[in-house]
Design an enzyme around this catalytic site. Structure first.
Site, PDB file in Angstrom:
ATOM      1  N   CYS A  60       0.936  -1.266   0.293  1.00 61.20           N
ATOM      2  CA  CYS A  60       0.032  -0.124   0.169  1.00 61.20           C
ATOM      3  C   CYS A  60       1.013   1.680  -0.280  1.00 61.20           C
ATOM      4  O   CYS A  60       1.023   2.234  -0.102  1.00 61.20           O
ATOM      5  CB  CYS A  60      -1.032   0.307   1.433  1.00 61.20           C
ATOM      6  SG  CYS A  60      -0.472   0.719   2.925  1.00 61.20           S
ATOM      7  N   HIS A  97      -2.923  11.164  15.386  1.00 63.24           N
ATOM      8  CA  HIS A  97      -2.761  10.351  14.869  1.00 63.24           C
ATOM      9  C   HIS A  97      -2.187   9.543  14.353  1.00 63.24           C
ATOM     10  O   HIS A  97      -0.618  10.175  13.935  1.00 63.24           O
ATOM     11  CB  HIS A  97      -3.433  11.546  13.638  1.00 63.24           C
ATOM     12  CG  HIS A  97      -3.929  10.769  12.242  1.00 63.24           C
ATOM     13  ND1 HIS A  97      -5.068   9.901  12.196  1.00 63.24           N
ATOM     14  CD2 HIS A  97      -3.841  10.376  11.241  1.00 63.24           C
ATOM     15  CE1 HIS A  97      -5.146   9.685  10.833  1.00 63.24           C
ATOM     16  NE2 HIS A  97      -3.821   9.536  10.615  1.00 63.24           N
ATOM     17  N   HIS A 100      -4.495   3.978  10.092  1.00 60.31           N
ATOM     18  CA  HIS A 100      -6.226   3.227   9.593  1.00 60.31           C
ATOM     19  C   HIS A 100      -5.896   2.030  10.112  1.00 60.31           C
ATOM     20  O   HIS A 100      -4.993   1.669   9.488  1.00 60.31           O
ATOM     21  CB  HIS A 100      -6.976   3.992   8.816  1.00 60.31           C
ATOM     22  CG  HIS A 100      -7.143   4.677   8.347  1.00 60.31           C
ATOM     23  ND1 HIS A 100      -6.654   6.411   8.381  1.00 60.31           N
ATOM     24  CD2 HIS A 100      -8.543   5.483   9.056  1.00 60.31           C
ATOM     25  CE1 HIS A 100      -7.425   7.353   8.439  1.00 60.31           C
ATOM     26  NE2 HIS A 100      -7.829   7.091   8.936  1.00 60.31           N
ATOM     27  N   ASP A 104      -8.204  -6.014   5.981  1.00 61.68           N
ATOM     28  CA  ASP A 104      -7.249  -6.782   5.069  1.00 61.68           C
ATOM     29  C   ASP A 104      -5.760  -7.277   5.063  1.00 61.68           C
ATOM     30  O   ASP A 104      -5.547  -7.746   3.851  1.00 61.68           O
ATOM     31  CB  ASP A 104      -8.012  -6.180   3.530  1.00 61.68           C
ATOM     32  CG  ASP A 104      -6.353  -5.041   3.613  1.00 61.68           C
ATOM     33  OD1 ASP A 104      -6.464  -4.605   4.942  1.00 61.68           O
ATOM     34  OD2 ASP A 104      -6.929  -3.890   2.689  1.00 61.68           O
ATOM     35  N   ARG A 113      -4.911  -5.244   9.417  1.00 64.44           N
ATOM     36  CA  ARG A 113      -3.725  -3.804   8.472  1.00 64.44           C
ATOM     37  C   ARG A 113      -3.923  -2.576   9.104  1.00 64.44           C
ATOM     38  O   ARG A 113      -4.620  -1.987   9.706  1.00 64.44           O
ATOM     39  CB  ARG A 113      -3.892  -3.753   6.803  1.00 64.44           C
ATOM     40  CG  ARG A 113      -2.515  -3.597   6.305  1.00 64.44           C
ATOM     41  CD  ARG A 113      -2.648  -3.358   4.737  1.00 64.44           C
ATOM     42  NE  ARG A 113      -3.769  -2.998   4.604  1.00 64.44           N
ATOM     43  CZ  ARG A 113      -4.430  -2.001   3.842  1.00 64.44           C
ATOM     44  NH1 ARG A 113      -3.445  -0.851   3.821  1.00 64.44           N
ATOM     45  NH2 ARG A 113      -5.115  -1.479   3.446  1.00 64.44           N
ATOM     46  N   CYS A 115      -2.465   0.436   8.986  1.00 67.26           N
ATOM     47  CA  CYS A 115      -1.697   0.966   8.174  1.00 67.26           C
ATOM     48  C   CYS A 115      -1.380   2.273   8.498  1.00 67.26           C
ATOM     49  O   CYS A 115      -1.610   3.507   8.673  1.00 67.26           O
ATOM     50  CB  CYS A 115      -2.389   1.869   6.846  1.00 67.26           C
ATOM     51  SG  CYS A 115      -2.066   2.376   5.218  1.00 67.26           S
TER      52      CYS A 115
END
Length: 142
Positions: A60, A97, A100, A104, A113, A115
């Site tokens: 990704c 932050h 996310h 998957d 995952r 990310c």
């Protein structure tokens, strides 16, 4: 070793990501292809968040982890921005932050995952853990 970072020492990108929930560009970030063993800590307060042992290449363009070091170092909340339904991941202590979490990920690693934006992290290579005050985590890499 938790410490509060001087916000003036952060780059503009680090500020935007951690404080404004911005997402850095894929494949153009510091840790998406980092392969050395080590620890990923919160850029704001140094809380250990992720281990390279749980990192995998998801394709990704951002660092992806199967799980956090401890479930209580992060918090998750619904994110409906950008016309999507996602789950935001934040550092529990600093409220930064991070990115996310998606369902998957590799099934053999639990199916999740995480990310995570490189700009929200500081990577500490295994060989520097002791001198950086994270010696207790060396056991993860033996």
């Amino acid at each position: 070793m938790k410490k509060q970072v001087d916000l003036s020492k952060l780059t503009e990108l680090q500020k935007k990501v951690t404080l404004e929930a911005y997402t850095e560009p894929p494949f153009k970030n510091e840790y998406y292809n980092e392969e050395r063993p080590g620890l990923y800590v919160d850029i704001l307060d140094g809380t250990p968040l992720f281990s390279s042992n749980d990192k995998f290449d998801s394709g990704c363009g951002w660092p992806s982890f199967a799980k956090p070091l401890e479930s209580d170092v992060i918090k998750e909340k619904p994110d409906y921005s950008h016309f999507m339904i996602r789950v935001e991941v934040k550092s529990k202590e600093s409220d930064a932050h991070l990115g996310h979490v998606f369902d998957d990920g590799p099934k053999n690693l639990g199916g999740l995952r995480y990310c995570i934006n490189s700009a929200s992290l500081r990577f500490i290579p295994k060989e520097d853990l002791e001198k950086e005050g994270y010696g207790a985590y060396l056991k993860l890499f033996r």
